[in-house]
Design a protein around this motif. Structure first.
Motif, short mmCIF file in Angstrom:
data_model
loop_
_atom_site.label_atom_id
_atom_site.label_comp_id
_atom_site.label_asym_id
_atom_site.label_seq_id
_atom_site.Cartn_x
_atom_site.Cartn_y
_atom_site.Cartn_z
N ALA A 454 0.85 -1.19 0.00
CA ALA A 454 0.00 0.00 0.00
C ALA A 454 0.88 1.24 0.00
O ALA A 454 1.04 1.91 1.03
CB ALA A 454 -0.93 -0.01 1.22
N PRO A 455 1.47 1.59 -1.14
CA PRO A 455 2.38 2.75 -1.21
C PRO A 455 1.70 4.05 -0.79
O PRO A 455 0.57 4.33 -1.19
CB PRO A 455 2.78 2.78 -2.69
CG PRO A 455 2.50 1.40 -3.20
CD PRO A 455 1.33 0.91 -2.43
N GLY A 456 2.40 4.80 0.05
CA GLY A 456 1.91 6.12 0.45
C GLY A 456 0.84 6.12 1.50
O GLY A 456 0.26 7.17 1.79
N ILE A 457 0.57 4.98 2.11
CA ILE A 457 -0.55 4.91 3.07
C ILE A 457 -0.32 5.79 4.29
O ILE A 457 -1.28 6.29 4.89
CB ILE A 457 -0.78 3.44 3.49
CG1 ILE A 457 -2.08 3.34 4.33
CG2 ILE A 457 0.40 2.88 4.25
CD1 ILE A 457 -2.49 1.94 4.65
N PHE A 458 0.96 6.02 4.67
CA PHE A 458 1.24 6.83 5.85
C PHE A 458 1.57 8.28 5.50
O PHE A 458 1.87 9.07 6.39
CB PHE A 458 2.40 6.23 6.65
CG PHE A 458 2.15 4.81 7.08
CD1 PHE A 458 1.12 4.51 7.95
CD2 PHE A 458 2.96 3.79 6.61
CE1 PHE A 458 0.89 3.21 8.36
CE2 PHE A 458 2.73 2.48 7.00
CZ PHE A 458 1.69 2.18 7.87
N ASP A 459 1.48 8.61 4.23
CA ASP A 459 1.83 9.96 3.81
C ASP A 459 0.68 10.95 3.95
O ASP A 459 0.90 12.15 4.18
CB ASP A 459 2.30 9.95 2.35
CG ASP A 459 3.56 9.12 2.15
OD1 ASP A 459 4.27 8.88 3.15
OD2 ASP A 459 3.82 8.70 1.01
N ASP A 460 -0.53 10.47 3.83
CA ASP A 460 -1.69 11.36 3.82
C ASP A 460 -2.88 10.62 4.42
O ASP A 460 -3.15 9.47 4.04
CB ASP A 460 -2.00 11.78 2.39
CG ASP A 460 -3.06 12.87 2.31
OD1 ASP A 460 -3.79 13.05 3.30
OD2 ASP A 460 -3.17 13.52 1.25
N PRO A 461 -3.60 11.23 5.35
CA PRO A 461 -4.80 10.57 5.91
C PRO A 461 -5.81 10.20 4.84
O PRO A 461 -6.53 9.20 4.99
CB PRO A 461 -5.36 11.62 6.88
CG PRO A 461 -4.19 12.45 7.26
CD PRO A 461 -3.32 12.50 6.03
N ALA A 462 -5.89 10.97 3.77
CA ALA A 462 -6.84 10.64 2.70
C ALA A 462 -6.45 9.35 2.01
O ALA A 462 -7.31 8.54 1.63
CB ALA A 462 -6.91 11.79 1.69
N ILE A 463 -5.15 9.14 1.83
CA ILE A 463 -4.68 7.89 1.21
C ILE A 463 -4.94 6.72 2.15
O ILE A 463 -5.35 5.62 1.73
CB ILE A 463 -3.18 8.00 0.86
CG1 ILE A 463 -2.97 9.11 -0.16
CG2 ILE A 463 -2.65 6.67 0.33
CD1 ILE A 463 -1.50 9.32 -0.52
N PHE A 464 -4.70 6.94 3.45
CA PHE A 464 -4.98 5.88 4.44
C PHE A 464 -6.45 5.48 4.41
O PHE A 464 -6.80 4.29 4.41
CB PHE A 464 -4.60 6.37 5.83
CG PHE A 464 -4.82 5.35 6.92
CD1 PHE A 464 -3.82 4.44 7.23
CD2 PHE A 464 -6.02 5.30 7.61
CE1 PHE A 464 -4.02 3.50 8.23
CE2 PHE A 464 -6.23 4.37 8.60
CZ PHE A 464 -5.22 3.46 8.92
N ALA A 465 -7.34 6.49 4.37
CA ALA A 465 -8.78 6.21 4.33
C ALA A 465 -9.18 5.50 3.04
O ALA A 465 -10.05 4.63 3.03
CB ALA A 465 -9.57 7.51 4.49
N ALA A 466 -8.51 5.86 1.93
CA ALA A 466 -8.83 5.23 0.65
C ALA A 466 -8.45 3.75 0.65
O ALA A 466 -9.17 2.91 0.10
CB ALA A 466 -8.13 5.95 -0.48
N TYR A 467 -7.32 3.42 1.26
CA TYR A 467 -6.88 2.03 1.31
C TYR A 467 -7.75 1.20 2.26
O TYR A 467 -8.04 0.03 1.99
CB TYR A 467 -5.43 1.94 1.77
CG TYR A 467 -4.42 2.01 0.66
CD1 TYR A 467 -4.34 1.00 -0.30
CD2 TYR A 467 -3.53 3.08 0.56
CE1 TYR A 467 -3.41 1.06 -1.33
CE2 TYR A 467 -2.58 3.15 -0.46
CZ TYR A 467 -2.54 2.13 -1.40
OH TYR A 467 -1.62 2.20 -2.44
N THR A 468 -8.14 1.76 3.40
CA THR A 468 -8.82 0.98 4.44
C THR A 468 -10.34 1.06 4.35
O THR A 468 -11.03 0.53 5.22
CB THR A 468 -8.38 1.48 5.83
OG1 THR A 468 -8.67 2.88 5.94
CG2 THR A 468 -6.90 1.24 6.03
N LYS A 469 -10.87 1.70 3.33
CA LYS A 469 -12.32 1.75 3.18
C LYS A 469 -12.86 0.35 2.98
O LYS A 469 -12.32 -0.45 2.22
CB LYS A 469 -12.69 2.64 2.00
CG LYS A 469 -14.18 2.84 1.81
CD LYS A 469 -14.47 3.73 0.60
CE LYS A 469 -15.97 3.90 0.40
NZ LYS A 469 -16.26 4.73 -0.80
N ALA A 470 -13.95 0.04 3.69
CA ALA A 470 -14.48 -1.32 3.62
C ALA A 470 -15.97 -1.31 3.93
O ALA A 470 -16.50 -0.37 4.55
CB ALA A 470 -13.76 -2.24 4.60
#
Length: 562
Positions: A454-470
C-alpha cells in the motif's frame, strides 16, 4: 360589627379603627392567595402552556409525580451498576429476556459481519489488474488473522465470534471495552490481538472518587473540553471472590489514544442517549420493572398450575378411645411414629403434595379443596399484552420477539421490514465502532510486515482512508417469498439502484466475487465433460448435430445433377 367592636368604638375608638384595618388586610391577603392558587397552583409553575398539562403539579394524576432534574452522571452513572446487575439476573433467569438478547445477536451479527474491501481504486491510481491483486491480497491475509482464534487475546474465539460476544455483552450490560494490544505468539503471523473487557471492570479508582470527581466518572476520564482521554480498569471483576480484600485488585489507567502514534488503544462500545453520557445502559433498562413483575407472575401461575395438577387424598380418622394410634389398620405400626421418622410425604410439620399421594392428618382435622382454577384463562391474553409493550420498547415487533408468525404474509413481511430497520442501524453501529477500527489497525500491521503493498498509506490521511475503506455485510434477513424478492433484486441491479455485491450479501450473506469465480469454474467443467447448462440450471448432455432429411434430399439432388 360584633359586640366587642361596638364596645371598643365607644370606649377606645383608636383601637377599634386598628382592628378594622387589620381585618381588612387579612381579607385582602386571603383574596390574593386565592387568586394566586387559581392561576399558579392548579397548573404547575405558571398556569400556562404545559403548566396546565404535562407540567402540572396540582392535578391528582400529577400531584405525587416529582421528577428532579439530573445530569447524565446523576441519572445514569450512579445507577448503572444496579441496572447491570438486574439486567444480567433477568437474562439468566427470564426466558423472554434471554430470547430478546440472543435474538438481537443472531439477527444483527449472526455468523459475523464479513469484510468486503472497497478501497478507492481510482483515487489510488490502481487499474483493474492492480485493484484485483490488492483485493485478493487483503482477503487472503485477513482470513489468516480473522478466521482463527489467533486474533483473540484469550485464544478462544475468532473475530466473528468476538463480534457476537461484544454485541450481546453490550446489550446485556450497557457497554463493553476492547483493547488492542500487540502480543507476539508462536505460529501467529500477526501480533494484533483483541481483548474484550466486561463493563464492570471499568470504574473510578477509590482514591479518585473525590479528588477528580469532575474529570472521572464511572471509570471514564475526560479533559477540560469533555473529550475522553483515558479509561481506568481493575485487574479483577468486582464480583470475583476476594475483590474487596486488601491488595486484591490493582487499577490501570489506559489512554484512549497512544501519545506517540495516535493509534486507538481502547474501543468503547455503547449507545449514548444524552450529551455528557460516558457509560451505556442495558437495552432492557426501561422495562426492567415490568419484566421482573411479569417473571414473578409467570412463576406464580406455573406454581399454581402445578399444585392444581396434584391429586392428593387426605384421610382423617377418629382417635381410639383407649389411646391407640390414629393410624392403626392402615399398614403402619406405632413404632414407625416414634419421632425419628417423618411421615411419608411430609417433612416435619409440613405436608407435601404429590402425584396421587395419600396424606394422613390429625384426628378431627378436615381439608377442603377449592375448585381448580388453573390454567388461568386470562393468563395468555395478559402476557401477550405486556409483551407487545415490551417489544415496542426494544424496537421489535411482537411477532419477532416471540417468534410467532400467525398473521398473513403481508403482516409478517411488514414485521420483518420494521425489525430490519433497527437491525441495520445497530449493524452499522457495530461495524463503525468495532469492526472498522480493528480492521484499520490490522491493515497497518499487514503493511508494516510487508504482506500487503500500500504505497503512500502513511503519507496522507486521505490515502490511508482510501486504502482501508471497507463494507461489512452480515446475514440476510431471509426470504418469505424467494421468487418475488430475487426478482426485485434483479430489477434493482438492472436499474442501477443496487450492486450485485450488495444484493448477494443481502440475500444469502455470500460473496459475489466468490460466486462468479466458482460459477466460471463450474461452466468450464461442464463444457469439459460434454454437458451444457439449461436455462433452469440443470446440466444436460450435448448431442452432436445431425443433418435433416430435407438437407439430405437436397444433397442427393445436387449429386445427381452433377
Amino acid at each position: 360589627m360584633n359586640i366587642i367592636d361596638r364596645t371598643l368604638s365607644f370606649i377606645a375608638p383608636g383601637i377599634a379603627v386598628k382592628r378594622e384595618k387589620a381585618r381588612t388586610e387579612i381579607v385582602r391577603q386571603q383574596a390574593v392567595r386565592n387568586v394566586t392558587s387559581q392561576l399558579i397552583g392548579s397548573s404547575g409553575s405558571n398556569g400556562r402552556g404545559y403548566g396546565k398539562h404535562g407540567a402540572s403539579s396540582s392535578k391528582s394524576s400529577m400531584l405525587f409525580w416529582q421528577t428532579p432534574a439530573g445530569d447524565a452522571d446523576v441519572d445514569i452513572h450512579q445507577n448503572v451498576p444496579k441496572l447491570r446487575e438486574r439486567a444480567r439476573d433477568l437474562h439468566m433467569g427470564t426466558d423472554i429476556v434471554a430470547a430478546a438478547h440472543k435474538g438481537l445477536r443472531t439477527n444483527i451479527v449472526g455468523t459475523g459481519l464479513r469484510l468486503n474491501p472497497s478501497f478507492d481504486a481510482k483515487f489510488l491510481g490502481l487499474n483493474e489488474v492492480k485493484a484485483e491483486e490488492l483485493r485478493s491480497a487483503i482477503q487472503r491475509e485477513w482470513s489468516l488473522w480473522a478466521d482463527t482464534t489467533k486474533c483473540d487475546a484469550a485464544g478462544l474465539s475468532d473475530f466473528y465470534q468476538l463480534q457476537a460476544l461484544a454485541f450481546i455483552s453490550t446489550m446485556m450490560s450497557g457497554d463493553v471495552f476492547a483493547l488492542m494490544p500487540s502480543k507476539k505468539r508462536p505460529w501467529s503471523i500477526y501480533d494484533l490481538k483483541v481483548n474484550l473487557i466486561e463493563a464492570d471492570r471499568c470504574a473510578t479508582p477509590p482514591e479518585k472518587t473525590v479528588i477528580d470527581r469532575d474529570l472521572i466518572q464511572s471509570g471514564v476520564e475526560v479533559d477540560a473540553d469533555g473529550m475522553v482521554t483515558a479509561y481506568h480498569f481493575s485487574n479483577r471483576h468486582p464480583g470475583a471472590d476476594g475483590y474487596n480484600l486488601t491488595g486484591a485488585n490493582e487499577w490501570v489507567r489506559v489512554e484512549k489514544y497512544g501519545k506517540r502514534t495516535g493509534r486507538v488503544n481502547v474501543l468503547h462500545l455503547f449507545e449514548a442517549e444524552r450529551p455528557g453520557q460516558r457509560r451505556g445502559i442495558p437495552v432492557i433498562a426501561p422495562i426492567i420493572e415490568s419484566l421482573k413483575q411479569l417473571s414473578q407472575y409467570t412463576s406464580a401461575e406455573l406454581a399454581a398450575a402445578v399444585i392444581t395438577s396434584m391429586y392428593t387424598v387426605f384421610i382423617t380418622t377418629p382417635a381410639d378411645e383407649e389411646g391407640g394410634s390414629p393410624f392403626d389398620g392402615v399398614g403402619m405400626d406405632d413404632d414407625d411414629l416414634d419421632g425419628t421418622d417423618n411421615v411419608p410425604g411430609s417433612n416435619g410439620d409440613e405436608i407435601k403434595l404429590g402425584q396421587g399421594a395419600i396424606m394422613r392428618t390429625d384426628p378431627g382435622e378436615d381439608v377442603k379443596f377449592a375448585d381448580p382454577t388453573r390454567p388461568n384463562p386470562n393468563y395468555e391474553a395478559f402476557v401477550r399484552a405486556m409483551l407487545k409493550q415490551m417489544a415496542a420498547a426494544l424496537e421489535l415487533p411482537y411477532e419477532i420477539l416471540t417468534k410467532q408468525f400467525t398473521s398473513s404474509y403481508s403482516a409478517s413481511r411488514g414485521a420483518l421490514l420494521e425489525a430490519w430497520k433497527m437491525y441495520r442501524m445497530r449493524r452499522s453501529w457495530l461495524s463503525k465502532t468495532f469492526c472498522q477500527p480493528i480492521y484499520e489497525e490490522w491493515f497497518v500491521e499487514a503493511v508494516l510486515k510487508g504482506r500487503i503493498a500500500a504505497p503512500g498509506i502513511f503519507d496522507d490521511p486521505a490515502i490511508f482512508a482510501a486504502y482501508t475503506k471497507a463494507e461489512w455485510h452480515g446475514p440476510s434477513q431471509g426470504l418469505l417469498d424467494p421468487t418475488k424478492e430475487v426478482d426485485a433484486a434483479v430489477k434493482r441491479m438492472e436499474n442501477n439502484l443496487s450492486t450485485a455485491t450488495r444484493e448477494t450479501a443481502e440475500i444469502n450473506g455470500g460473496s459475489w466475487e466468490d460466486n462468479v469465480r466458482q460459477r466460471a469454474y463450474e461452466k468450464t467443467r461442464l463444457k469439459e465433460l460434454g454437458l451444457t447448462e439449461s436455462p433452469s440450471g440443470s446440466a444436460t448432455p450435448v448431442m452432436p448435430s445431425e443433418p435433416s432429411k430435407e438437407g439430405d434430399a437436397d444433397n442427393d439432388d445436387e449429386e445427381g445433377g452433377e
